[in-house]
Write an enzyme that holds these catalytic residues in place. Sequence first.
Site, PDB file in Angstrom:
ATOM      1  CG  HIS A   9     -11.291  -6.265  -6.163  1.00 31.59           C
ATOM      2  ND1 HIS A   9     -10.442  -7.142  -6.777  1.00 31.59           N
ATOM      3  CD2 HIS A   9     -11.249  -6.550  -4.834  1.00 31.59           C
ATOM      4  CE1 HIS A   9      -9.886  -7.917  -5.847  1.00 31.59           C
ATOM      5  NE2 HIS A   9     -10.364  -7.579  -4.674  1.00 31.59           N
ATOM      6  CB  ALA A  10     -14.381  -1.820  -9.828  1.00 32.79           C
TER       7      ALA A  10
END
Lengths: 121, 193
Positions: A9-10
Amino acid sequence: MQGIVIVSHAYGIAEGLKALLSEIASDIPITTAGGLDEATIGTNLPRVSDAIEQNPAQTLHVFYDLGSALMNVEMAEEMTEKNLIVHKAALVEGAFIAAAMIMSQADAEKITEELKKLIVK
Amino acid sequence: MDLNNAQQWLSRFFDYIEEHKAYLSELDNPIGDGDHGHNMARGAKAAREALEATPPTSLEMMFKTVGMSLLSKVGGASGPLYGSVFLAFANQLKGQDEIKDPKTLFASGLEAIVRRGKASVGEKTMVDVWTPFTEKLNQAVSSEDIESMVLATKPLKATKGRAAYVGDRSIGHIDPGSYSSGLFFKAFIEAHH
């Protein structure tokens, strides 16, 4: 040839993990799908598909972090011709072990077997 | 429902998402990561722009365009979930210029959600509103019906998705994905009449 795909997600997590793996396995093709862009948290299908298609390896070990990352990986898996092995292992440790084992010429089956010890999802 | 009507349906849905953006994220706060409204609004905006850039000439094309926009722009779990719904709709409506059988259409969407999210009824997810709504489509469904389906997710304890990690604390909160699905259904019945 076997490669590694990192889905997080990052952006920073994906790129950071890639840097970590490159320390021990500079010859392995590693591609990433981190964040929606450098600044936005999330995962999406086009970025995951790109990471898969842009990786020169035909057999890919895929590591991901959280729930929706898996949904996008599974969608991408349905669309690709490549051989994907999606691991439910801990992201950092799993990818690290896979990289080390690919470096030492282990086959995909052996790697998958080893990574079973690290399943956290 | 023809293409024109279906466009009104989606346009209304996107309006609702925009209007309820803050509330959707607020619902997501105690049990998720508080971004459902923001994520969906980003997807709705992208879908609207894509439809304007290339006006669809068929139902299939319209749903495909929207599905691909949501898959690329939403970012959270609602991206692949809603994206899969719209792609399933596009597939279902291939070569058709009218939605003749809404029940079959929504059933294909529900199937896509279940396949992607692997949730079943009672786990406090979208499945908990998609299932009763699809079942009820034989008869007239009112906004009140939809509202009570959405509210019925409130007492449930989440066992799927991120909300599962807060355990008992998920009880007493409306599921955000169910709320946005309710908006989708509401827009549908309004455009249908």
